[in-house]
Design an enzyme around this catalytic site. Structure first.
Site, PDB file in Angstrom:
ATOM      1  N   GLY A  40       7.404   2.769  -0.224  1.00 44.65           N
ATOM      2  CA  GLY A  40       6.468   1.769  -0.754  1.00 44.65           C
ATOM      3  C   GLY A  40       6.853   1.302  -2.135  1.00 44.65           C
TER       4      GLY A  40
ATOM      5  N   THR B 128       0.833  -1.197   0.000  1.00 52.44           N
ATOM      6  CA  THR B 128       0.000   0.000   0.000  1.00 52.44           C
ATOM      7  C   THR B 128       0.873   1.254   0.000  1.00 52.44           C
ATOM      8  OG1 THR B 128      -0.183   0.213   2.427  1.00 52.44           O
ATOM      9  CG2 THR B 128      -1.740  -1.263   1.307  1.00 52.44           C
TER      10      THR B 128
ATOM     11  N   SER C 291       7.723   3.179  12.405  1.00 53.21           N
ATOM     12  CA  SER C 291       8.761   4.208  12.342  1.00 53.21           C
ATOM     13  C   SER C 291       9.503   4.238  13.669  1.00 53.21           C
ATOM     14  CB  SER C 291       8.136   5.579  12.079  1.00 53.21           C
ATOM     15  OG  SER C 291       9.064   6.622  12.289  1.00 53.21           O
TER      16      SER C 291
ATOM     17  N   TYR D 293       1.620  11.769  14.735  1.00 54.51           N
ATOM     18  CA  TYR D 293       2.280  10.810  13.849  1.00 54.51           C
ATOM     19  C   TYR D 293       2.926   9.688  14.669  1.00 54.51           C
ATOM     20  CZ  TYR D 293       5.821   8.895  10.683  1.00 54.51           C
ATOM     21  OH  TYR D 293       6.614   8.047   9.943  1.00 54.51           O
TER      22      TYR D 293
END
Length: 274
Positions: free
Chosen positions: A30, A23, A151, A164
């Site tokens: 990606g 995705t 992350s 985030y």
């Protein structure tokens, strides 16, 4: 006389016969993951919202590597309808890489409910919806690989991007929980933790900072790391291909005993060893 023989074993990852969905793969990490999986022999599905960009990326990869099996679907996976559209077009997959995500700096006290909801719909719910669908087919087949691209910000929550970091921490929790749900099924679930990576989006993000401070892009990268990630051991941004290399391994047969893990490819930024 004692004779000692040494045998050199070289790892060769082969994903021939496997279908992989990546995705958020029209660019950046990606796209690098999709290309690397295709080069390893998988039949790869790229996804994104811009059909023209996806077509250009597929054309570029196949022009350079004619053996690659790679296609795309232009869908908005931030919505339930978009996820249903993708699963209708591609009902089964052997490998799912949930890479779709957004980021952006904003002071904590200025974050609105909409900011939180938007980042959770895109970064978290899209991954949960797709994992819920594809994991069931993988379990029935007795083999599968699911990866959540988190992350290092999930551990080092950035003060200017709290929403985030929280969304990426949620992905790690989801990966660990789903790994438990699928225990003993032959399906592994892991999260991947990249550090700052030099993608098109990052170049734009850092480029604006460079312009404001009157320095070059290269100088701003160094300044950014010194000011925001001073614990880095590599002292540079990652290349998308370096993140993709780990993702390909995690998707392979060779990674059959790795599940429920948070695997780091962040240049040593995270201070803890465990």
């Amino acid at each position: 006389m004692l004779l000692i023989y040494t045998v050199e074993v070289f790892m060769q990852i082969r994903l021939t016969g496997k279908t992989a969905i990546v995705t958020g793969s029209s660019g950046g990490i990606g796209l690098a993951i999709g290309k690397a999986l295709a080069l390893a022999g998988a039949s790869v599905v790229l996804t994104g919202r811009n059909e023209k960009t996806l077509q250009q990326q597929v054309d570029a990869i196949t022009a350079e590597h004619s053996q690659c099996q790679i296609r795309y679907h232009a869908v908005d996976l931030s919505t339930a309808d978009g996820c249903q559209e993708l699963t209708a077009r591609e009902p089964k997959a052997d490998i799912l890489v949930n890479n779709l995500g957004i980021y952006g700096a904003k002071p904590f006290f200025e974050l609105t409910d909409d900011d939180w909801l938007t980042i959770f719909h895109i970064n978290v719910l899209s991954a949960i919806r797709l994992a819920k669908h594809y994991a069931q087919g993988m379990k029935d087949n007795g083999w599968g690989r699911i990866e959540f691209i988190s992350s290092e910000s999930a551990i080092n929550i950035p003060s200017d991007m709290v929403h985030y970091g929280v969304s990426k921490a949620a992905l790690q929790a989801a990966a660990r929980g789903l790994a438990k749900v699928l225990a003993g099924s032959g399906v592994t679930v892991n999260s991947i933790l990249p550090g700052p990576t030099l993608t098109e989006g990052t170049e734009t993000f850092i480029g604006k900072m460079a312009e404001e401070r009157g320095v070059t892009l290269e100088e701003m990268q160094t300044l950014f790391l010194n000011e925001n990630r001073p614990s880095t051991l590599m002292t540079r941004f990652a290349r998308p291909e370096e993140v993709a290399n780990l993702c390909v391994y995690v998707a392979s047969e060779q990674a059959s005993y790795t599940t429920g893990a948070a695997l780091r490819v962040e240049g040593g930024i995270v201070e803890t060893s465990f």
